[in-house]
Design an enzyme around this catalytic site. Structure first.
Site, PDB file in Angstrom:
ATOM      1  N   LYS A 263       0.848  -1.197   0.000  1.00  0.00           N
ATOM      2  CA  LYS A 263       0.000   0.000   0.000  1.00  0.00           C
ATOM      3  C   LYS A 263       0.884   1.247   0.000  1.00  0.00           C
ATOM      4  O   LYS A 263       1.730   1.411   0.872  1.00  0.00           O
ATOM      5  CB  LYS A 263      -0.915  -0.019   1.221  1.00  0.00           C
ATOM      6  CG  LYS A 263      -1.863  -1.227   1.230  1.00  0.00           C
ATOM      7  CD  LYS A 263      -2.644  -1.354   2.507  1.00  0.00           C
ATOM      8  CE  LYS A 263      -1.769  -1.784   3.661  1.00  0.00           C
ATOM      9  NZ  LYS A 263      -2.540  -2.117   4.874  1.00  0.00           N
TER      10      LYS A 263
ATOM     11  N   THR B 268      -9.211   8.638   8.952  1.00  0.00           N
ATOM     12  CA  THR B 268      -8.806   7.423   8.226  1.00  0.00           C
ATOM     13  C   THR B 268      -8.476   6.260   9.165  1.00  0.00           C
ATOM     14  O   THR B 268      -7.754   5.341   8.781  1.00  0.00           O
ATOM     15  CB  THR B 268      -7.572   7.730   7.352  1.00  0.00           C
ATOM     16  OG1 THR B 268      -6.514   8.243   8.184  1.00  0.00           O
ATOM     17  CG2 THR B 268      -7.908   8.738   6.270  1.00  0.00           C
TER      18      THR B 268
ATOM     19  N   GLY C  53      -8.490   2.895  10.742  1.00  0.00           N
ATOM     20  CA  GLY C  53      -8.965   1.578  10.338  1.00  0.00           C
ATOM     21  C   GLY C  53      -8.888   1.283   8.859  1.00  0.00           C
ATOM     22  O   GLY C  53      -9.422   0.265   8.407  1.00  0.00           O
ATOM     23  N   THR C  54      -8.195   2.109   8.086  1.00  0.00           N
ATOM     24  CA  THR C  54      -8.152   1.883   6.636  1.00  0.00           C
ATOM     25  C   THR C  54      -7.466   0.564   6.275  1.00  0.00           C
ATOM     26  O   THR C  54      -7.955  -0.179   5.418  1.00  0.00           O
ATOM     27  CB  THR C  54      -7.446   3.040   5.917  1.00  0.00           C
ATOM     28  OG1 THR C  54      -6.185   3.302   6.559  1.00  0.00           O
ATOM     29  CG2 THR C  54      -8.281   4.305   5.960  1.00  0.00           C
ATOM     30  N   GLY C  55      -6.327   0.276   6.906  1.00  0.00           N
ATOM     31  CA  GLY C  55      -5.605  -0.956   6.577  1.00  0.00           C
ATOM     32  C   GLY C  55      -6.392  -2.201   6.942  1.00  0.00           C
ATOM     33  O   GLY C  55      -6.442  -3.169   6.168  1.00  0.00           O
ATOM     34  N   CYS C  56      -7.003  -2.186   8.107  1.00  0.00           N
ATOM     35  CA  CYS C  56      -7.830  -3.313   8.540  1.00  0.00           C
ATOM     36  C   CYS C  56      -8.996  -3.519   7.576  1.00  0.00           C
ATOM     37  O   CYS C  56      -9.313  -4.647   7.186  1.00  0.00           O
ATOM     38  CB  CYS C  56      -8.377  -3.065   9.949  1.00  0.00           C
ATOM     39  SG  CYS C  56      -7.126  -2.760  11.207  1.00  0.00           S
TER      40      CYS C  56
END
Length: 263
Positions: free
Chosen positions: A173, A204, A206-209
């Site tokens: 990412k 933003t 929690g975007t990766g989860c």
């Protein structure tokens, strides 16, 4: 109904971790189950405290789910220490788990180390090779490889080096670079860029989860990896676009934006 399992830490503020994964699963029309690896005391301003769940209890949770319910995909997030990582790897191999997506959560946005430094090698050797795809961000790439990614050319080099650890595929990412938020998928043959503009949004958390959980959901629904990534990035972009302020720090993305009126 497809059944998905998330193995990760709990976020008391509800924006990331287990809570974000379960919201993502529900929003995408799959049934969510969970194995909690750690309990965190956190809010929109950062992580204040972490207590790990015992290796034995992690195993018991995994066994309880697989012994009773078919699991169509597994998303793995925060795993914190070598003992928990080893147990997860053993259990998933024993149960012949499929469609495993690993989001190697290492450091929170506020700088709290969620994966102990001594656990990085265990993660690389025992858990990452089980995954259908691994989804590190650039700080996590640096932690795994020991060098910093500063541009898209180095992202390509990093993807190939991480793949050489014995992976099936890796999605790096690129949101920490300047400019557009472009991600890179490498499956050992092709380097595929997923281009997307940077959204000017503060909230933003929690975007990766959310992205990794969405990929797992789309894989369980039968999409190939490329399509799963495309659909998941589209879903996440909408969740970021409709994110909202909460508390005094970085608020969460809106997992259910497709079902709510704009806030």
């Amino acid at each position: 109904m497809k059944n998905l399992l998330t193995i990760a830490g709990s976020d008391s503020s509800g924006g990331a971790g287990i809570q974000a994964d379960l919201k993502t699963f529900a929003a995408l029309g799959v049934y969510g189950m969970s194995v909690i690896t750690a309990v965190t005391a956190q809010n929109t301003q950062g992580v204040e405290r972490v207590e790990e769940i015992s290796r034995e209890m992690v195993k018991a949770q995994i066994d309880a789910v697989f012994n009773d319910i078919p699991v169509d995909a597994v998303k793995i997030g925060m795993v914190s220490n070598p003992e928990i990582i080893q147990q997860i790897a053993l259990s998933l191999k024993d149960w012949k788990a499929i469609n495993i997506v690993v989001d190697p959560v290492m450091v929170s946005k506020s700088g709290y180390h969620l994966l102990k430094p001594e656990a990085i090698e265990t993660l690389k050797k025992e858990l990452l090779p089980l995954a259908r795809v691994v989804t590190p961000n650039l700080p996590e790439v640096k932690a795994m490889l020991g060098w910093e990614v500063t541009d898209e050319e180095r992202m390509e080099s990093a993807a190939q080096e991480i793949f050489s650890l014995g992976l099936e595929s890796v999605l790096i990412k690129g949101g920490h670079l300047e400019g557009a938020a472009n991600d890179l998928l490498f499956d050992g043959k092709d380097l595929t860029w997923f281009k997307s503009p940077r959204l000017n949004k503060k909230n933003t958390h929690g975007t990766g989860c959310t992205l990794s959980a969405a990929i797992a959901a789309h894989l369980a629904l039968g999409y190939d990896l490329m399509t799963a990534v495309e659909k998941s990035k589209s879903y996440l972009s909408g969740a970021i676009e409709h994110s909202f302020p909460l508390g005094h720090g970085v608020g969460p993305v809106h997992h259910f934006y497709r079902f709510f009126k704009e806030l």
